[in-house]
Each structure stands twice: as structure tokens, then as C-alpha cells.
Design a protein around this motif. Structure first.
Motif, PDB file in Angstrom:
ATOM      1  N   ASN A 115       0.817  -1.215   0.000  1.00 34.67           N
ATOM      2  CA  ASN A 115       0.000   0.000   0.000  1.00 34.67           C
ATOM      3  C   ASN A 115       0.857   1.275   0.000  1.00 34.67           C
ATOM      4  O   ASN A 115       0.434   2.302   0.515  1.00 34.67           O
ATOM      5  CB  ASN A 115      -0.937  -0.010   1.205  1.00 34.67           C
ATOM      6  N   ILE A 116       2.041   1.226  -0.596  1.00 31.22           N
ATOM      7  CA  ILE A 116       2.945   2.377  -0.542  1.00 31.22           C
ATOM      8  C   ILE A 116       2.359   3.587  -1.269  1.00 31.22           C
ATOM      9  O   ILE A 116       2.535   4.725  -0.845  1.00 31.22           O
ATOM     10  CB  ILE A 116       4.343   2.006  -1.096  1.00 31.22           C
ATOM     11  N   ARG A 117       1.638   3.367  -2.349  1.00 32.73           N
ATOM     12  CA  ARG A 117       1.060   4.504  -3.084  1.00 32.73           C
ATOM     13  C   ARG A 117       0.030   5.245  -2.237  1.00 32.73           C
ATOM     14  O   ARG A 117      -0.017   6.463  -2.233  1.00 32.73           O
ATOM     15  CB  ARG A 117       0.429   4.034  -4.393  1.00 32.73           C
ATOM     16  N   GLN A 118      -0.812   4.503  -1.516  1.00 32.00           N
ATOM     17  CA  GLN A 118      -1.807   5.143  -0.674  1.00 32.00           C
ATOM     18  C   GLN A 118      -1.138   5.896   0.477  1.00 32.00           C
ATOM     19  O   GLN A 118      -1.563   6.996   0.835  1.00 32.00           O
ATOM     20  CB  GLN A 118      -2.800   4.106  -0.121  1.00 32.00           C
ATOM     21  N   GLU A 119      -0.087   5.304   1.072  1.00 29.61           N
ATOM     22  CA  GLU A 119       0.625   5.981   2.156  1.00 29.61           C
ATOM     23  C   GLU A 119       1.276   7.263   1.674  1.00 29.61           C
ATOM     24  O   GLU A 119       1.209   8.303   2.341  1.00 29.61           O
ATOM     25  CB  GLU A 119       1.697   5.058   2.748  1.00 29.61           C
ATOM     26  N   LEU A 120       1.917   7.214   0.521  1.00 31.07           N
ATOM     27  CA  LEU A 120       2.564   8.408  -0.012  1.00 31.07           C
ATOM     28  C   LEU A 120       1.546   9.477  -0.390  1.00 31.07           C
ATOM     29  O   LEU A 120       1.786  10.670  -0.192  1.00 31.07           O
ATOM     30  CB  LEU A 120       3.433   8.056  -1.218  1.00 31.07           C
ATOM     31  N   ALA A 121       0.412   9.066  -0.935  1.00 38.77           N
ATOM     32  CA  ALA A 121      -0.625  10.041  -1.283  1.00 38.77           C
ATOM     33  C   ALA A 121      -1.155  10.736  -0.036  1.00 38.77           C
ATOM     34  O   ALA A 121      -1.378  11.952  -0.030  1.00 38.77           O
ATOM     35  CB  ALA A 121      -1.756   9.355  -2.043  1.00 38.77           C
ATOM     36  N   ALA A 122      -1.352   9.971   1.049  1.00 42.78           N
ATOM     37  CA  ALA A 122      -1.846  10.572   2.293  1.00 42.78           C
ATOM     38  C   ALA A 122      -0.794  11.512   2.893  1.00 42.78           C
ATOM     39  O   ALA A 122      -1.124  12.609   3.360  1.00 42.78           O
ATOM     40  CB  ALA A 122      -2.207   9.479   3.288  1.00 42.78           C
ATOM     41  N   ALA A 123       0.480  11.113   2.874  1.00 42.39           N
ATOM     42  CA  ALA A 123       1.542  11.966   3.416  1.00 42.39           C
ATOM     43  C   ALA A 123       1.696  13.232   2.579  1.00 42.39           C
ATOM     44  O   ALA A 123       1.896  14.331   3.117  1.00 42.39           O
ATOM     45  CB  ALA A 123       2.851  11.200   3.454  1.00 42.39           C
ATOM     46  N   ASP A 124       1.578  13.097   1.263  1.00 41.16           N
ATOM     47  CA  ASP A 124       1.680  14.265   0.388  1.00 41.16           C
ATOM     48  C   ASP A 124       0.516  15.220   0.607  1.00 41.16           C
ATOM     49  O   ASP A 124       0.690  16.434   0.647  1.00 41.16           O
ATOM     50  CB  ASP A 124       1.724  13.808  -1.070  1.00 41.16           C
ATOM     51  N   GLN A 125      -0.690  14.674   0.786  1.00 40.81           N
ATOM     52  CA  GLN A 125      -1.861  15.511   1.057  1.00 40.81           C
ATOM     53  C   GLN A 125      -1.693  16.273   2.366  1.00 40.81           C
ATOM     54  O   GLN A 125      -1.978  17.468   2.444  1.00 40.81           O
ATOM     55  CB  GLN A 125      -3.126  14.646   1.099  1.00 40.81           C
ATOM     56  N   GLU A 126      -1.195  15.591   3.387  1.00 40.45           N
ATOM     57  CA  GLU A 126      -0.963  16.240   4.682  1.00 40.45           C
ATOM     58  C   GLU A 126       0.088  17.346   4.554  1.00 40.45           C
ATOM     59  O   GLU A 126      -0.071  18.441   5.098  1.00 40.45           O
ATOM     60  CB  GLU A 126      -0.500  15.205   5.703  1.00 40.45           C
ATOM     61  N   PHE A 127       1.146  17.086   3.800  1.00 38.54           N
ATOM     62  CA  PHE A 127       2.202  18.083   3.581  1.00 38.54           C
ATOM     63  C   PHE A 127       1.642  19.313   2.868  1.00 38.54           C
ATOM     64  O   PHE A 127       1.905  20.447   3.257  1.00 38.54           O
ATOM     65  CB  PHE A 127       3.327  17.456   2.754  1.00 38.54           C
ATOM     66  N   ARG A 128       0.840  19.093   1.823  1.00 40.62           N
ATOM     67  CA  ARG A 128       0.287  20.225   1.075  1.00 40.62           C
ATOM     68  C   ARG A 128      -0.699  21.019   1.915  1.00 40.62           C
ATOM     69  O   ARG A 128      -0.781  22.235   1.800  1.00 40.62           O
ATOM     70  CB  ARG A 128      -0.369  19.744  -0.210  1.00 40.62           C
ATOM     71  N   GLU A 129      -1.465  20.348   2.769  1.00 39.28           N
ATOM     72  CA  GLU A 129      -2.398  21.069   3.633  1.00 39.28           C
ATOM     73  C   GLU A 129      -1.648  21.911   4.665  1.00 39.28           C
ATOM     74  O   GLU A 129      -2.053  23.024   4.981  1.00 39.28           O
ATOM     75  CB  GLU A 129      -3.345  20.090   4.323  1.00 39.28           C
ATOM     76  N   ARG A 130      -0.548  21.377   5.213  1.00 47.20           N
ATOM     77  CA  ARG A 130       0.260  22.165   6.150  1.00 47.20           C
ATOM     78  C   ARG A 130       0.856  23.388   5.465  1.00 47.20           C
ATOM     79  O   ARG A 130       0.926  24.459   6.050  1.00 47.20           O
ATOM     80  CB  ARG A 130       1.417  21.311   6.698  1.00 47.20           C
ATOM     81  N   ARG A 131       1.285  23.225   4.219  1.00 52.20           N
ATOM     82  CA  ARG A 131       1.921  24.324   3.500  1.00 52.20           C
ATOM     83  C   ARG A 131       0.915  25.376   3.030  1.00 52.20           C
ATOM     84  O   ARG A 131       1.287  26.483   2.692  1.00 52.20           O
ATOM     85  CB  ARG A 131       2.681  23.804   2.276  1.00 52.20           C
TER      86      ARG A 131
END
Length: 175
Positions: A115-131
Motif C-alpha cells: 500500500n505504498i502509493r496510498q501511504e505516499l498520497a496521504a503523506a503528500d496531502q498532509e504536507f500540502r495542507e500544512r503548507r
């Protein structure tokens, strides 16, 4: 001087009231390649493939509800076929091709997450929301470049570091 400052303050206040795009739109389209005029997009109108009549009715394929239609557009497969490749290798059920099995085995030797793609998508979404908490601009700017600017590599510094480490590198264009 005072009216000019009030006008500038009013403009800043008005730009802060602008609408913010929702999260799902921001997820799917970082580059914001949308048509702001509301007119039809000429590149999104694609004609269907022509209908084909089989030689006999016994050659008709079995229906697959929810599956692909023979007249559906397949631009990736069409471009691979036009360049002389095998479009069937793009099918998900085709699996890993014989030429890539050694590469996949080597990369997966220490294990891999399914499930690496789903994990990376969630981490990227969290990063973009913080930024994007306090991320408004007077002039529209590319969202992707603005958010990931701090992660961009300097190609010449990387090239110099590789050369100092003794790696053989190709020539590069001047700065």
C-alpha cells in the motif's frame, strides 16, 4: 497619502476574501490546467473509435458490465502502438513483463509494502495542507511549484558533488 493607504488596505482585504478551492480539486490537479473561461475545452472532446462489424455473429465478445468497450478511446495504448510497442503490456492484469522481472526482484529483495502509493498520497496531502494554511497570493501562481519549491534540487550543485565524488558525468549546458 491617507486615501492611497485605504485603497491598498481595501484591496488586500478583498483579495483575502477570495474563494478557496476544495481539497479534492487540489489533490487531483496541482498544476491547475483547467479552463477558467467556462467555454468547452477543445482537447477534451474526443470522438469515439469507429464501430466494427464482425465477420460473423459468433465472433462477438461476451459482454462485460462495467468493463471497457471496444470503441472506447485508449490514448496511451494507441500511442504505444504508433511508436511500435506492445499495447497489451499496459494492461494491469498483464503483470510484470519478462524484461522487468529481474529489476523488480532486485528492488524488492528487502521486502516491499503493497500500500505504498496510498501511504505516499496521504503523506503528500498532509504536507500540502500544512503548507497551504496561510498561502494566499495577490498574483496567481503555480500551486505545485509554490509548495515544492524548497525540495527542488540545484542541478549544478548536484553535478559538482557527483564530480567531486569521482563519478563520471556527462557535460552540462552552461549556467
Amino acid at each position: 497619502m491617507m486615501p492611497r493607504a485605504l485603497i491598498i488596505l481595501a484591496l488586500v482585504a478583498l483579495t483575502a476574501c477570495g474563494s478557496r478551492q476544495d481539497t479534492t480539486d487540489r489533490d487531483t490537479n496541482l498544476r491547475q490546467l483547467r479552463n477558467p473561461t467556462g467555454t468547452p475545452e477543445e482537447f477534451s472532446i474526443v470522438p469515439q473509435k469507429p464501430l466494427e462489424a464482425p465477420e460473423s455473429l459468433t465472433e462477438l465478445p461476451t459482454p462485460t458490465p462495467g468493463g471497457a468497450n471496444r470503441t472506447d478511446q485508449t490514448p496511451l495504448k494507441d500511442s504505444v502502438a504508433a511508436l511500435g510497442g506492445s499495447p497489451s503490456r499496459l494492461d494491469p492484469q498483464a503483470g510484470v513483463g519478462a524484461g522487468d522481472q529481474a529489476l523488480v526482484a532486485r528492488v524488492s529483495r528487502f521486502g516491499r509494502q503493497s500500500n505504498i502509493r496510498q501511504e505516499l498520497a496521504a503523506a503528500d496531502q498532509e504536507f500540502r495542507e500544512r503548507r497551504s494554511l496561510f498561502n494566499w497570493r495577490l498574483v496567481p501562481q503555480d500551486t505545485y511549484n509554490r509548495i515544492y519549491r524548497s525540495q527542488i534540487l540545484d542541478p549544478y550543485a548536484t553535478l559538482d558533488a557527483a564530480r567531486r565524488a569521482g563519478a563520471l558525468t556527462p557535460s552540462a549546458p552552461p549556467r
